[in-house]
Design an enzyme around this catalytic site. Structure first.
Site, mmCIF file in Angstrom:
data_model
loop_
_atom_site.group_PDB
_atom_site.id
_atom_site.type_symbol
_atom_site.label_atom_id
_atom_site.label_comp_id
_atom_site.label_asym_id
_atom_site.label_seq_id
_atom_site.Cartn_x
_atom_site.Cartn_y
_atom_site.Cartn_z
ATOM 1 N N LYS A 165 4.685 10.073 -2.907
ATOM 2 C CA LYS A 165 5.700 10.031 -4.227
ATOM 3 C C LYS A 165 6.391 8.680 -4.420
ATOM 4 C CE LYS A 165 6.066 15.293 -4.087
ATOM 5 N NZ LYS A 165 6.995 16.414 -4.143
ATOM 6 N N PHE A 223 14.393 23.467 -11.178
ATOM 7 C CA PHE A 223 14.308 21.948 -10.691
ATOM 8 C C PHE A 223 13.298 21.147 -11.563
ATOM 9 C CE2 PHE A 223 11.592 24.518 -7.752
ATOM 10 C CZ PHE A 223 10.477 24.081 -7.694
ATOM 11 N N ARG A 281 -1.412 20.441 5.106
ATOM 12 C CA ARG A 281 -0.139 21.114 4.847
ATOM 13 C C ARG A 281 0.411 20.986 6.004
ATOM 14 N NH1 ARG A 281 1.715 22.630 -0.280
ATOM 15 N NH2 ARG A 281 2.524 24.425 0.611
ATOM 16 N N THR A 309 8.186 22.153 2.400
ATOM 17 C CA THR A 309 8.799 21.624 1.285
ATOM 18 C C THR A 309 10.178 21.113 1.526
ATOM 19 O OG1 THR A 309 7.266 23.002 -0.174
ATOM 20 C CG2 THR A 309 9.157 22.128 -1.405
ATOM 21 N N ARG A 327 7.191 14.791 6.089
ATOM 22 C CA ARG A 327 8.341 15.170 5.378
ATOM 23 C C ARG A 327 9.842 15.078 6.430
ATOM 24 N NH1 ARG A 327 5.966 20.071 1.664
ATOM 25 N NH2 ARG A 327 5.495 18.634 -0.523
ATOM 26 N N ASN A 347 10.817 14.324 -1.645
ATOM 27 C CA ASN A 347 10.463 14.890 -0.216
ATOM 28 C C ASN A 347 9.086 14.244 0.013
ATOM 29 O OD1 ASN A 347 8.710 16.115 -2.186
ATOM 30 N ND2 ASN A 347 8.784 18.394 -1.157
ATOM 31 N N HIS A 353 3.162 15.235 -1.425
ATOM 32 C CA HIS A 353 2.699 16.468 -2.103
ATOM 33 C C HIS A 353 1.320 16.926 -1.410
ATOM 34 C CE1 HIS A 353 1.409 19.603 -4.775
ATOM 35 N NE2 HIS A 353 0.231 19.068 -4.891
HETATM 36 P P1 CMP Z 1 5.931 19.652 -4.084
HETATM 37 O O1 CMP Z 1 5.180 20.002 -2.839
HETATM 38 O O2 CMP Z 1 5.367 18.501 -4.777
HETATM 39 O O3 CMP Z 1 6.070 20.831 -5.045
HETATM 40 C C1 CMP Z 1 6.978 21.168 -6.098
HETATM 41 C C2 CMP Z 1 8.088 20.181 -5.994
HETATM 42 O O4 CMP Z 1 9.158 20.267 -6.574
HETATM 43 C C3 CMP Z 1 8.404 19.834 -4.378
HETATM 44 O O5 CMP Z 1 7.317 19.391 -3.618
HETATM 45 C C4 CMP Z 1 9.782 19.293 -4.568
HETATM 46 O O6 CMP Z 1 9.467 17.698 -4.893
HETATM 47 C C5 CMP Z 1 10.262 19.807 -5.498
HETATM 48 N N1 CMP Z 1 11.368 20.594 -5.782
HETATM 49 C C6 CMP Z 1 12.695 20.123 -6.140
HETATM 50 N N2 CMP Z 1 13.538 21.209 -5.700
HETATM 51 C C7 CMP Z 1 12.836 22.082 -5.299
HETATM 52 C C8 CMP Z 1 13.230 23.476 -4.753
HETATM 53 N N3 CMP Z 1 14.443 23.872 -4.983
HETATM 54 N N4 CMP Z 1 12.258 24.095 -3.981
HETATM 55 C C9 CMP Z 1 10.893 23.582 -3.943
HETATM 56 N N5 CMP Z 1 10.564 22.409 -4.630
HETATM 57 C C10 CMP Z 1 11.434 21.706 -5.175
#
Ligand code: CMP
Length: 140
Positions: free
Chosen positions: A9, A57, A85, A91, A102, A112, A115
């Site tokens: 990212k 979000f 994963r 996440t 992460r 984070n 993905h």
């Molecule tokens: P990703 O695995 O790319 O999938 C959705 C993305 O939303 C997640 O990683 C984060 O970058 C973003 N995100 C922001 N806030 C939240 C949250 N509260 N819970 C989950 N994902 C979030």
């Protein structure tokens, strides 16, 4: 053979840490099939994260993921979706297991670092979105 998509990212791109993430991927014996650098436009990001469009979000995620270039990496191998994963971690970086990407690199829920596709269906869908963008040069 199973495939998955890993995205590095914009937080990592901005911090010039792309190489470190790729090194971790290789050191963990995940096989890289292809790598692309691109920049999501808002519509690309909305399509990619369609499942999250109702989440609180979502707008923050759209601003972040379109804020700089991303690296899209296609990985292949047996059970590659679960292996990837596991390597990226939870996440929420605060819950990410030790030695996950992460745990090392994420700084917030949004920023984070990476993905990865969470199922065979989403891997197929996400890889197609990236390959379509590359084909159409939409990222330029
Ligand atoms: P990703 O695995 O790319 O999938 C959705 C993305 O939303 C997640 O990683 C984060 O970058 C973003 N995100 C922001 N806030 C939240 C949250 N509260 N819970 C989950 N994902 C979030």
């Amino acid at each position: 053979m199973e495939k998955t998509l890993l995205i590095i990212k914009p937080d990592i791109t901005k911090k010039k840490l792309i190489g470190k993430i790729i090194t971790i991927i290789e050191e963990n014996n995940l096989l890289i099939e292809n790598i692309f650098m691109l920049k999501f436009k808002k519509d690309d990001a909305k399509l990619f994260y369609k499942d999250h469009e109702k989440k609180v979000f979502f707008n923050e995620l759209m601003d972040f993921i379109t804020s700089d270039k991303i690296i899209a990496i296609i990985l292949t191998g047996e059970n590659i979706i679960n292996k990837t994963r596991k390597l990226i971690g939870d996440t929420n970086f605060k819950n990410a297991e030790k030695n996950t990407i992460r745990a090392f690199f994420a700084t917030s829920l949004t920023e984070n670092a990476v993905h990865a596709s969470d199922s065979i269906d989403s891997a197929k869908k996400e890889i197609k979105i990236i390959l379509d963008l590359i084909k159409e040069n939409e990222y330029q």
